[in-house]
Design an enzyme around this catalytic site. Structure first.
Site, PDB file in Angstrom:
ATOM      1  CG  ASP A   1      -0.128  -5.996  -6.980  1.00  5.35           C
ATOM      2  OD1 ASP A   1      -0.141  -6.769  -7.965  1.00  5.35           O
ATOM      3  OD2 ASP A   1      -1.054  -5.918  -6.159  1.00  5.35           O
TER       4      ASP A   1
ATOM      5  CG  ASN B   1      -6.031  -9.116  -9.975  1.00  8.40           C
ATOM      6  OD1 ASN B   1      -6.881  -8.222 -10.020  1.00  8.40           O
ATOM      7  ND2 ASN B   1      -6.252 -10.282  -9.386  1.00  8.40           N
TER       8      ASN B   1
ATOM      9  CG  HIS C   1      -1.545 -11.710  -2.623  1.00 10.56           C
ATOM     10  ND1 HIS C   1      -1.010 -10.696  -1.884  1.00 10.56           N
ATOM     11  CD2 HIS C   1      -2.783 -11.262  -2.969  1.00 10.56           C
ATOM     12  CE1 HIS C   1      -1.866  -9.698  -1.800  1.00 10.56           C
ATOM     13  NE2 HIS C   1      -2.938 -10.015  -2.458  1.00 10.56           N
ATOM     14  NE  ARG C   2      -3.596  -9.222   1.450  1.00  9.14           N
ATOM     15  CZ  ARG C   2      -2.340  -8.909   1.755  1.00  9.14           C
ATOM     16  NH1 ARG C   2      -1.609  -9.731   2.474  1.00  9.14           N
ATOM     17  NH2 ARG C   2      -1.821  -7.771   1.351  1.00  9.14           N
TER      18      ARG C   2
ATOM     19  NE  ARG D   1      -2.681   4.712   0.013  1.00  6.47           N
ATOM     20  CZ  ARG D   1      -3.192   3.484   0.017  1.00  6.47           C
ATOM     21  NH1 ARG D   1      -2.434   2.454  -0.295  1.00  6.47           N
ATOM     22  NH2 ARG D   1      -4.453   3.282   0.308  1.00  6.47           N
TER      23      ARG D   1
ATOM     24  CB  SER E   1     -11.066   2.635   1.314  1.00  2.85           C
ATOM     25  OG  SER E   1      -9.939   1.785   1.197  1.00  2.85           O
TER      26      SER E   1
ATOM     27  CG  ASP F   1      -6.020  -6.599   2.370  1.00  2.00           C
ATOM     28  OD1 ASP F   1      -7.166  -6.864   1.961  1.00  2.00           O
ATOM     29  OD2 ASP F   1      -5.207  -5.901   1.737  1.00  2.00           O
TER      30      ASP F   1
ATOM     31  CE  LYS G   1      -2.812  -8.750  -6.926  1.00  2.00           C
ATOM     32  NZ  LYS G   1      -3.038  -7.507  -6.216  1.00  2.00           N
TER      33      LYS G   1
ATOM     34  CD  GLU H   1      -5.880  -9.104  -4.385  1.00  2.00           C
ATOM     35  OE1 GLU H   1      -6.922  -8.907  -3.713  1.00  2.00           O
ATOM     36  OE2 GLU H   1      -4.813  -8.485  -4.165  1.00  2.00           O
TER      37      GLU H   1
ATOM     38  CB  SER I   1      -0.889   0.027   1.238  1.00  2.00           C
ATOM     39  OG  SER I   1      -1.658  -1.134   1.290  1.00  2.00           O
TER      40      SER I   1
END
Ligand code: DC
Length: 650
Positions: free
Chosen positions: A50, A93, A394-395, A28, A171, A321, A420, A349, A24
């Site tokens: 990512d 993705n 991935h998670r 950003r 969000s 997450d 990812k 995902e 994250s």
């Protein structure tokens, strides 16, 4: 490409993990640095699918991005004007890339087409596009309305009225608008029309925008005001903190598998909401310790034994997450657990509520699935031999690796989907869970031979730690670095180009299997092994040998320093007389001259020196089993060690 990975049954988890950078924060920071005036150096950037998507897209629209090595990147800010005005961008993705980029590109006066993998084209983006259309941006759907792919055209943007935006699907739509609006140079107001979910992620956005010089005024979670005339300015050098979502797997492993497990890179000063996952674990009874830059987790303690985790019923909207990890931790609780307010899982995902329920049931669990909740009952016995599907998520892969702590082997299909966000996930997991058999002992106790045979019998990896000290000494001798130059030798140890393959040992391309056994190198090894900085430099390298399905490690400090939480610890010894005799026979067999009396004298002196030295002295750990091989041959010694290993839970 690996189709599947079978994790062995795991009994416990303990150790330390250095986290990769936060996804994250990485994505950003990359975008803000690209939009800013000035050059930004970003250190500890996450290296994953990512972030590569974001880096590639920025490069394609003309932003200068340069790898500086060691996960540091230099980004030449474009002052809000992307140099390339027409481009096709593939977003994989990566939600954290496509959403903010869509908003930034829509306000930048160019023609861009954004697309992704098929799943990306099923993930909603309509609320964001609606927000952009309200201010006159030209964003069109080229596939299904409400979803990527998108086509962006130049348009005159007008910021008269507040932008009205939904907050209950993702969000990231708000994050995307917040980050892009300062490009207009005008003041802007965003008003939420529905309840904002996943608020801590918006806090990350606001925090990072402020570091780039734009302070957003927030009224509750309802209204956000971006001041007029503020532009992003590079703050110079920035660090990405560790990934708090990724921390959840290791912390949960510590809480389930005894612990303590420490994650480094996040802590009490973290700006990521997912660190609150540790509170949820604490509510389950786990022992949690916070540092500024670490969090540590261990199982609840009942008397002296590790206890069971308590059942929970929690609203997890703030940690969507990391909450996935709790669904698997629930299998280890003392009652039915309920995860509430997690509807956003359905647009991630994969549909994570459905996927989680399906895969938990494969393990034998009773699961109730609702539109926005999941209830999971604990599992007294895990079904063995289950293959978990991961849905290109991935998670899912990382969460279900924890099921192996249920004492059964677990197969993870398509394990490389972890790339990812965490390409080295399974190596990191092995470093805290793979069983270790540590064999310490005095020199000439036969520990090398015994350890190697035990490793072969178990199908485990083998670490001959002495050879690392020998290689370090050889490298120093060859490079002309004095053996008492602590910093110089430690630097060599840190970056030793050593390879162990098929019974041979290589230094660079050079086969040094025999060269490290000479008398000169033996003496040198014993000298460099007394230098604390050298021992420190070799520590991480030795721990990296801890891989699935397990490791047998030999060396004098394996039980005490390198693997203090080893599953089995053996102190292999023999009388000085017996050891001298073995060495004598070895030398004679090799046709070398040998003197029994001198050998015995040398050994006794070395034992005394080793026992007394201040750095890594030779001594038996309190919790190690002693095997005296004075009257044993190799076979008997191997059998004695195997008997100790078999007494362990695995
Ligand atoms: O086991 P060996 O003879 O190959 O070890 C070489 C040297 O390194 C010896 O002086 C002991 C030292 N050593 C150490 O200090 N710590 C270890 N874990 C392994 C070896």
């Amino acid at each position: 490409m690996m189709d599947s990975l079978t994790l062995p049954a795991l009994a416990r988890a303990a150790g330390t993990v250095r986290l990769p950078g936060s996804k994250s924060i990485s994505n950003r920071m990359l975008l803000l640095a690209a939009l800013a005036e000035g050059t930004t150096e970003i250190r500890d950037l996450l290296d994953s699918d990512d972030t590569r998507v974001m880096l590639a897209a920025l490069a394609k629209v003309g932003v200068g991005v340069t790898a500086l090595g060691g996960n540091a990147w230099r980004v030449e800010g474009c002052k809000g004007v992307f140099p390339v005005k027409d481009a096709d961008l593939f977003m994989g993705n990566a939600g954290t890339a496509i959403r903010p980029l869509t908003a930034a590109l829509a306000l930048s006066g160019g023609r861009y087409r954004l697309s992704g993998v098929p799943r990306m084209h099923e993930r909603p983006i309509g609320d964001l596009v609606d927000g952009l259309l309200q201010i006159g941006a030209d964003v069109r759907y080229t596939g299904n309305p409400g979803f990527p792919p998108l086509a962006i055209h130049p348009a005159q943007v007008k910021l008269a009225a507040p932008i009205r935006l939904r907050g209950d699907v993702s969000s990231q739509f708000l994050t995307a608008l917040l980050m892009a609006l300062p490009l207009t140079g005008e003041g802007a107001v965003i008003e939420m029309t529905t309840e904002l979910i996943s608020r801590p992620y918006v806090e990350i956005t606001l925090n990072l925008m402020a570091r780039f010089g734009v302070e957003v005024r927030r009224e509750g979670w309802q209204r956000f005001t971006i001041p007029a005339g503020r532009r992003y300015r590079s703050p110079g050098v920035l660090h990405v903190e560790g990934d708090a979502s990724a921390a959840s797997y290791f912390l949960a492993a510590g809480a389930i598998g005894g612990g303590p497990v420490r994650v480094e890179g996040v802590g009490s000063s973290s700006i990521q909401g997912d660190v609150r996952f540790a509170d949820a674990l604490q509510a389950m009874g786990a022992r949690i310790e916070w540092g500024e830059n670490f969090i540590e987790a261990g199982a609840p303690v009942v008397g002296k034994a590790p206890g069971k985790l308590r059942a929970f019923d929690l609203d997890l909207n703030h940690i969507p997450d990391a909450a996935m990890t709790l669904a698997v931790a629930a299998l280890f609780a003392d009652g039915r657990c309920v995860l509430r307010n997690i509807a956003s899982w359905r647009v991630k995902e994969t549909d994570r509520i459905a996927a989680m329920a399906t895969e938990l049931r494969k393990l034998g669990a009773t699961v109730e699935e609702g539109a926005d909740y999941l209830a999971v009952s604990p599992l007294p016995t895990f079904k063995a031999g289950v293959a978990i599907d991961t849905y290109d998520d991935h998670r899912m892969a990382m969460c279900f690796s924890l099921a192996a702590l249920g004492g059964v082997p677990v197969t993870i299909n398509d394990p490389q989907c972890v790339s990812k966000t965490f390409p080295d996930y399974f190596d990191a997991l092995a470093e805290i869970t793979a069983p270790v058999i540590a064999i310490d002992g005095p020199s000439a106790s036969g520990k090398g031979t015994v350890a190697e045979r035990v490793a072969a019998a178990l199908g485990y990896h083998y670490l001959d730690s002495g050879s690392l000290y020998r290689l370090t000494a050889l490298a120093a001798l060859r490079a002309g670095v004095a053996l008492d130059d602590e910093a110089g030798v430690a630097a060599l140890a840190m970056s030793l180009p050593a390879t162990f393959a098929g019974g041979r040992i290589l230094l660079g391309d050079d086969d040094v299997t025999d060269a490290i056994r000479t008398e000169e190198v033996s003496v040198g090894a014993s000298k460099v092994a007394a230098l604390p900085a050298v021992r420190g430099a070799l520590l991480a390298r030795q721990r990296a040998y801890r891989r699935f399905p397990g490791l047998v490690a030999d060396g004098r400090d394996m039980s005490s320093v390198v693997f203090p939480a080893a599953a089995a610890k053996v102190f292999l010894t023999a009388s000085a007389g017996a050891r001298a005799e073995r060495r004598y026979k070895q030398l004679i067999a090799k046709g070398m001259p040998a003197n029994m009396h001198a050998l015995l004298h040398d050994l006794q002196e070395r034992d005394a020196r080793d026992a007394q030295r201040s750095v890594a002295p030779l001594r038996q750990c309190d919790d190690a089993d002693r095997v005296d091989t004075t009257a044993m041959d190799i076979e008997a010694a191997v059998a004695a060690v195997m008997a100790i290993v078999r007494r362990q839970p695995l």
